[in-house]
Write a protein that holds these residues in place. Sequence first.
Motif, PDB file in Angstrom:
ATOM      1  N   VAL A  51       1.219  -1.057   0.296  1.00 54.42           N
ATOM      2  CA  VAL A  51       0.057   0.131  -0.177  1.00 54.42           C
ATOM      3  C   VAL A  51       1.113   1.414  -0.111  1.00 54.42           C
ATOM      4  CG1 VAL A  51       0.366   0.038   2.549  1.00 54.42           C
ATOM      5  CG2 VAL A  51      -1.590   1.354   0.923  1.00 54.42           C
ATOM      6  N   HIS A  52       2.321   1.015   0.869  1.00 59.31           N
ATOM      7  CA  HIS A  52       2.909   2.942   0.800  1.00 59.31           C
ATOM      8  C   HIS A  52       3.349   2.733  -1.236  1.00 59.31           C
ATOM      9  CE1 HIS A  52       3.911   1.037   4.984  1.00 59.31           C
ATOM     10  NE2 HIS A  52       2.624   2.174   5.386  1.00 59.31           N
ATOM     11  N   PHE A 209      -7.821  -8.159   1.555  1.00 54.08           N
ATOM     12  CA  PHE A 209      -8.722  -8.606   2.765  1.00 54.08           C
ATOM     13  C   PHE A 209      -9.502  -9.462   1.982  1.00 54.08           C
ATOM     14  CE2 PHE A 209      -5.500  -6.282   4.718  1.00 54.08           C
ATOM     15  CZ  PHE A 209      -4.505  -7.410   5.894  1.00 54.08           C
ATOM     16  N   GLY A 210      -9.599  -9.705   1.014  1.00 59.01           N
ATOM     17  CA  GLY A 210     -10.295 -10.748   0.406  1.00 59.01           C
ATOM     18  C   GLY A 210     -11.190 -12.310   1.415  1.00 59.01           C
ATOM     19  N   SER A 211     -12.685 -12.697   1.226  1.00 62.06           N
ATOM     20  CA  SER A 211     -13.543 -13.641   1.489  1.00 62.06           C
ATOM     21  C   SER A 211     -12.633 -14.432   1.550  1.00 62.06           C
ATOM     22  CB  SER A 211     -14.573 -13.812   0.937  1.00 62.06           C
ATOM     23  OG  SER A 211     -15.213 -12.750   1.526  1.00 62.06           O
ATOM     24  N   PHE A 212     -12.163 -15.424   2.773  1.00 65.77           N
ATOM     25  CA  PHE A 212     -11.327 -16.558   2.671  1.00 65.77           C
ATOM     26  C   PHE A 212     -12.453 -18.079   2.058  1.00 65.77           C
ATOM     27  CE2 PHE A 212      -9.057 -20.078   5.439  1.00 65.77           C
ATOM     28  CZ  PHE A 212      -8.244 -20.896   4.516  1.00 65.77           C
ATOM     29  N   SER A 213     -12.421 -18.509   1.738  1.00 65.35           N
ATOM     30  CA  SER A 213     -13.095 -19.410   1.026  1.00 65.35           C
ATOM     31  C   SER A 213     -13.117 -21.049   1.679  1.00 65.35           C
ATOM     32  CB  SER A 213     -13.781 -19.723  -0.569  1.00 65.35           C
ATOM     33  OG  SER A 213     -12.623 -19.636  -1.137  1.00 65.35           O
ATOM     34  N   LEU A 291       6.712  -8.925   9.220  1.00 63.73           N
ATOM     35  CA  LEU A 291       6.451  -9.452   7.348  1.00 63.73           C
ATOM     36  C   LEU A 291       5.386  -8.578   6.699  1.00 63.73           C
ATOM     37  CD1 LEU A 291       5.643 -13.416   7.903  1.00 63.73           C
ATOM     38  CD2 LEU A 291       8.149 -12.294   7.067  1.00 63.73           C
ATOM     39  N   ALA A 292       5.633  -8.285   5.800  1.00 67.84           N
ATOM     40  CA  ALA A 292       4.884  -7.258   4.556  1.00 67.84           C
ATOM     41  C   ALA A 292       3.050  -7.911   4.584  1.00 67.84           C
ATOM     42  CB  ALA A 292       5.354  -7.634   3.257  1.00 67.84           C
ATOM     43  N   GLN A 293       2.818  -7.284   4.293  1.00 74.41           N
ATOM     44  CA  GLN A 293       0.994  -7.676   4.923  1.00 74.41           C
ATOM     45  C   GLN A 293       0.460  -8.635   3.365  1.00 74.41           C
ATOM     46  OE1 GLN A 293      -1.908  -4.923   2.547  1.00 74.41           O
ATOM     47  NE2 GLN A 293      -2.784  -4.277   4.363  1.00 74.41           N
ATOM     48  N   GLU A 294       1.571  -9.190   2.484  1.00 70.10           N
ATOM     49  CA  GLU A 294       0.617  -9.929   2.111  1.00 70.10           C
ATOM     50  C   GLU A 294       0.546 -11.401   3.298  1.00 70.10           C
ATOM     51  OE1 GLU A 294       4.454  -8.877  -0.161  1.00 70.10           O
ATOM     52  OE2 GLU A 294       2.512  -7.971   0.564  1.00 70.10           O
ATOM     53  N   GLU A 295       2.138 -11.097   3.315  1.00 68.01           N
ATOM     54  CA  GLU A 295       3.261 -12.668   3.881  1.00 68.01           C
ATOM     55  C   GLU A 295       1.399 -13.057   4.894  1.00 68.01           C
ATOM     56  OE1 GLU A 295       7.898 -12.516   3.834  1.00 68.01           O
ATOM     57  OE2 GLU A 295       6.938 -10.370   4.046  1.00 68.01           O
ATOM     58  N   VAL A 296       1.443 -11.646   6.286  1.00 68.31           N
ATOM     59  CA  VAL A 296       0.669 -11.744   7.166  1.00 68.31           C
ATOM     60  C   VAL A 296      -1.141 -12.794   6.983  1.00 68.31           C
ATOM     61  CG1 VAL A 296      -1.142 -10.497   8.785  1.00 68.31           C
ATOM     62  CG2 VAL A 296       1.898  -9.400   8.350  1.00 68.31           C
TER      63      VAL A 296
END
Length: 414
Positions: A51-52, A209-213, A291-296
């Motif tokens: 995002v930055h 942060f899309g739905s986790f299906s 950690l970066a956001q995608e790793e979190v």
Amino acid sequence: MQHRKIVVVLKGYPRLSETFIAQELLGLERAGLELAIVALRRPTDGKRHPVHDEIRAPVHYLPEYLHQEPLRVARSLLACLPRAGFWRALRSLAADLPRDFTRNRVRRFGQALVLAAEWPADAGWLHAHFVHTPASVTRYASLLRGLPWTCSAHAKDIWTSADWDLADKLSSARWTVTCTKTGFEHLKMLANGSSPVHLSYHGLDLDRFGSFSEARRERDGSLAEEPVIVLSVGRAVEKKGYDILLNALALLPAGLAWRFEHIGGGEELDRLKALAKKLGIADRVSWKGALAQEEVLEHYRRSDIFALACRITANGDRDGLPNVLVEAASQRLACVSTDVSGVPELLSPEETGLLVPPEDPVALAKALERLIRDPALRGRLGEAAEHTVRHHFDHVSSIDQLKELFEREWQAAE
């Protein structure tokens, strides 16, 4: 008002632990507002969130310590001396110093001088994120430049600031927003009608942060080769209560299969690692670092439980509504935390999560054991928490609210 560019004053930028601010800045830009970012200190994190890189606003760094850039400060002082606002700002400093006779107070005035002298072109508004030191710099700069200012207050900045300081800032700001009901009530009381205070939850960018299906594994702690994963994300600092969480984990029955993963940096990491070893659970704990956001996000999705043992420290510091709880809930992750500050505004006991008193490892251990043994309970709480986030914590509503507040002021000025 001819110039609508907003100067946003931050303590540090960019910061991994303040994704909610970056998300807000990007949202305001996408809503059509022009921003310039001013930070009191340079970044210290080794990584940055995606995002930055999407934020277009230029970033301007003030001297973190005045003695490091004396010529820059001196030039700024000379540039500000002829301004009528200099004497207004100096009178404000003179009133503040007897109540806060510290080098930090003088430093904030010096940083405001640099900001006023090196003012971004075409900017006509100041907005501070955090009502402690960034708001001090912003308030002095607003006097120096003769421009209005507003503020976003959060958690530590509210509860570790003196009431007189908060009241002075609230009375001089055009409006203030804050992100929890407890913070809102406190600031509204201190403002005493002198200026508006608004409740505005940060919300979450649900596109990121899309739905986790996918279905989670129905682990119940009975198989050593299938341990239940307990996750926590947060800086290793006192108010996060990680010592309480480690003690709670150590109280779990010996035959229960679990692992604990921590994401984040922080000054107490070494002490917490030593505590885990002392408690005999070090072989079940993984320290992932920042950690970066995608790793979190990936960790949220492969974990079973999210735990955060928030507390109020001796100096009053506390969380507001930790953004990581909202993130975890958005991924259908069952959450357990404490009934501190704004946490109950997201987690309703037995409905969208489990809540225990702070400073109580025994109660926390019982809650964790329930969740570890009962995958159906985890599923029910996780689904309800996700529903709450997606219906009440979408960041679009907070961006719309902030945009409306800014535009209302500009229309009134015109």
